[in-house]
Design a protein around this motif. Structure first.
Motif, short mmCIF file in Angstrom:
data_model
loop_
_atom_site.label_atom_id
_atom_site.label_comp_id
_atom_site.label_asym_id
_atom_site.label_seq_id
_atom_site.Cartn_x
_atom_site.Cartn_y
_atom_site.Cartn_z
N LYS A 1 43.95 39.18 25.39
CA LYS A 1 43.22 37.99 25.84
C LYS A 1 43.54 37.66 27.29
O LYS A 1 44.72 37.61 27.68
CB LYS A 1 43.56 36.80 24.95
CG LYS A 1 43.04 36.93 23.54
CD LYS A 1 43.23 35.63 22.78
CE LYS A 1 42.76 35.76 21.35
NZ LYS A 1 43.87 35.86 20.39
N GLU A 2 42.50 37.40 28.05
CA GLU A 2 42.65 37.06 29.47
C GLU A 2 43.62 35.89 29.66
O GLU A 2 44.48 35.90 30.55
CB GLU A 2 41.28 36.72 30.06
CG GLU A 2 41.33 36.28 31.52
CD GLU A 2 39.96 35.87 32.07
OE1 GLU A 2 38.97 35.95 31.34
OE2 GLU A 2 39.90 35.46 33.25
N LYS A 3 43.48 34.85 28.81
CA LYS A 3 44.30 33.65 28.99
C LYS A 3 45.80 33.96 28.96
O LYS A 3 46.59 33.31 29.64
CB LYS A 3 43.95 32.59 27.92
CG LYS A 3 44.25 33.01 26.48
CD LYS A 3 43.99 31.86 25.51
CE LYS A 3 44.35 32.29 24.08
NZ LYS A 3 44.13 31.20 23.12
N ILE B 1 43.69 32.52 38.84
CA ILE B 1 43.96 33.92 38.47
C ILE B 1 43.21 34.28 37.18
O ILE B 1 43.31 33.57 36.17
CB ILE B 1 45.48 34.16 38.32
CG1 ILE B 1 46.19 33.76 39.63
CG2 ILE B 1 45.77 35.62 37.96
CD1 ILE B 1 47.70 33.80 39.55
N HIS B 2 42.50 35.41 37.22
CA HIS B 2 41.65 35.83 36.10
C HIS B 2 41.69 37.35 35.91
O HIS B 2 42.16 38.08 36.77
CB HIS B 2 40.19 35.44 36.37
CG HIS B 2 39.97 33.96 36.38
ND1 HIS B 2 39.38 33.29 35.35
CD2 HIS B 2 40.32 33.02 37.31
CE1 HIS B 2 39.35 31.99 35.64
NE2 HIS B 2 39.91 31.81 36.83
N CYS B 3 41.13 37.78 34.76
CA CYS B 3 40.83 39.20 34.55
C CYS B 3 39.34 39.28 34.30
O CYS B 3 38.76 38.41 33.66
CB CYS B 3 41.56 39.74 33.32
SG CYS B 3 43.34 39.64 33.48
N ASN B 4 38.76 40.33 34.78
CA ASN B 4 37.31 40.45 34.74
C ASN B 4 36.82 41.11 33.45
O ASN B 4 37.60 41.70 32.71
CB ASN B 4 36.86 41.28 35.95
CG ASN B 4 35.55 40.78 36.52
OD1 ASN B 4 34.76 40.15 35.81
ND2 ASN B 4 35.33 41.06 37.78
N MET C 1 29.93 34.15 33.97
CA MET C 1 30.94 34.30 32.94
C MET C 1 32.08 33.29 33.12
O MET C 1 32.49 32.63 32.17
CB MET C 1 31.50 35.72 33.01
CG MET C 1 32.51 36.03 31.94
SD MET C 1 33.11 37.71 32.16
CE MET C 1 33.98 37.57 33.71
N GLU C 2 32.58 33.14 34.35
CA GLU C 2 33.68 32.22 34.58
C GLU C 2 33.24 30.76 34.42
O GLU C 2 34.03 29.92 34.06
CB GLU C 2 34.32 32.43 35.96
CG GLU C 2 34.95 33.80 36.17
CD GLU C 2 36.12 34.10 35.24
OE1 GLU C 2 36.44 33.27 34.37
OE2 GLU C 2 36.70 35.20 35.37
N ASN C 3 31.96 30.50 34.66
CA ASN C 3 31.46 29.13 34.52
C ASN C 3 31.13 28.79 33.06
O ASN C 3 30.95 27.63 32.72
CB ASN C 3 30.22 28.92 35.40
CG ASN C 3 30.58 28.89 36.88
OD1 ASN C 3 31.74 28.73 37.24
ND2 ASN C 3 29.59 29.04 37.74
N GLY D 1 43.63 31.09 34.59
CA GLY D 1 42.33 30.76 34.03
C GLY D 1 42.38 30.60 32.52
O GLY D 1 43.27 31.11 31.85
N HIS D 2 41.40 29.84 32.00
CA HIS D 2 41.17 29.69 30.55
C HIS D 2 42.39 29.07 29.84
O HIS D 2 43.18 28.40 30.48
CB HIS D 2 40.75 31.03 29.96
CG HIS D 2 39.70 31.71 30.80
ND1 HIS D 2 38.36 31.43 30.70
CD2 HIS D 2 39.82 32.59 31.84
CE1 HIS D 2 37.70 32.13 31.61
NE2 HIS D 2 38.56 32.84 32.32
N GLY D 3 42.53 29.33 28.53
CA GLY D 3 43.65 28.75 27.77
C GLY D 3 43.16 27.99 26.56
O GLY D 3 42.03 27.49 26.54
#
Ligand SMILES: [Zn+2]
Length: 373
Positions: free
Chosen positions: A170-172, A224-227, A256-258, A154-156
């Motif tokens: 950072k989640e990314k 794949i993500h972190c909450n 949040m993910e959207n 996810g993200h980046g």
């Protein structure tokens, strides 16, 4: 008296059967697979849901807003239907369906005469019509073979995703590490092709992630993500699959993910709102069972391997899952907003175990579907 009673039952059965919805039974040559095709009556005429045809023919559907057509690709050929008229184009010719295509609640319905065209003209070797039943002959049945897996960190880039409160993790970055480890496990142990939606720290729009999976004909999509949560005590693992968000918490994670959409350009945002998207939504419902199964397997592996709190499998309406035409799940490994879990997520060992858990669940899923072949 008894005769009278039987007579009533027989009459009820006879007239009752007239009221029951008409349907075709569908069988497959050299296979135990069985299906049925419902007929929808609209103003006294019979119609078939294009998505049902797609399912029974193992086809795929593509809409084209510009030319106002919807194409059914099956047996490696394409039938193009015009929105709102009575023609179907096959190869160089157009054929009369004798009734207009109907669009009801986002579903396309084609006149049932289409089946006759399939059996007589389009696919005489593959489709046989026989008194209310359809016999389909696939020369090679490969429906459930899982060959390509797309992992989606996810993200980046400009979108860091969740950011930890203590270390500033950072989640990314975490999810990219985990995704790469999952890929390594899969490639080492299974005969599958594994593709990542990003290999480094770059921004990828949500639509491009699923487009990538669709273009590569992925059989499984795992995001794949972190909450993160406002409540800093919130912790644990959860796995989502697509639907309208069911619970308050699921809705918060979904929002949040959207959020990432705010980083995207106008053109890709408009993609999320047009007719295609309604169709995407419908398409995904086909894989809900598989997606739910994969979610269950993954959730179980995660909490067992990581000893995290079991927040259970949840349903939510993530954009990133909506466009995927395959079983698709979204994994929230643990909470970056929780100081204990942020520390854990930093550890290479924890990342490795998370990857192992995701890998093991994919392996279980593949084993299950391979056995069905
Ligand atoms: Zn995320």
């Amino acid at each position: 008296m008894i005769i009278k009673r039987y007579l009533i039952i027989i009459l009820m059965l006879f007239f009752g059967s007239q009221l029951w919805a008409k349907e075709y039974t569908v069988s497959y040559l050299n296979s135990t697979r069985k299906d049925h095709l419902s007929v929808m009556e609209i103003e006294g005429r019979n119609f078939l849901n294009l998505y049902d045809l797609e399912r029974i023919f193992d086809g795929s559907i593509k809409t084209d807003q510009k030319s106002q057509t919807i194409g059914l690709i099956t047996f490696e050929k394409k039938c193009d239907f015009s929105f709102f008229n009575n023609w179907v184009r096959f190869g160089k010719h157009s054929y009369n369906l004798h009734d207009d295509i109907q669009v009801i609640n986002g579903f396309f319905y084609v006149p049932d005469y289409f089946l006759n065209l399939c059996a007589d003209k389009f696919f005489p070797d593959e489709v046989t019509l026989d008194d209310g039943s359809i016999i389909i002959n696939f020369s090679s049945m490969q429906k459930y073979l899982i060959k390509t897996i797309v992992l989606d960190p996810g993200h980046g880039g400009k979108d860091p995703g969740a950011v930890g409160r203590i270390i500033g993790l950072k989640e990314k970055d975490i999810v990219l590490n985990i995704a790469k480890k999952v890929k390594a496990h899969l490639e080492k142990n299974l005969d599958v092709k594994v593709l990542l939606t990003r290999h480094d720290d770059r921004f990828v729009s949500l639509g491009d992630r699923t487009d990538f999976a669709n273009k590569n004909q992925a059989d499984i999509f795992v995001s794949i993500h972190c909450n993160a949560a406002y409540n800093t005590k919130a912790n644990g693992s959860e796995v989502y699959y697509l639907s309208t968000a069911q619970t308050h918490e699921a809705r918060a994670v979904e929002a949040m993910e959207n959020e990432v959409i705010k980083f995207e350009d106008k053109e890709s945002i408009s993609r999320y709102t047009d007719l295609d998207f309604i169709l995407y939504d419908m398409r995904q419902t086909e894989y809900l069972n598989e997606s739910s199964e994969l979610s269950e397997m993954c959730q179980k592996q995660l909490v067992n391997t990581l000893s995290t709190k079991n927040n259970g499998v949840r349903q939510a309406n993530f954009y990133v899952l909506r466009g995927a035409f395959m079983p698709a799940v979204l994994v929230e490994v643990a909470y970056l907003s929780n100081k204990y879990e942020e520390k854990k997520l930093l550890s290479k060992d924890f990342q490795e175990r998370a990857a192992k858990a995701i890998y093991t669940s994919i392996k279980q899923f593949i084993n299950k579907y391979d056995k069905m072949n």
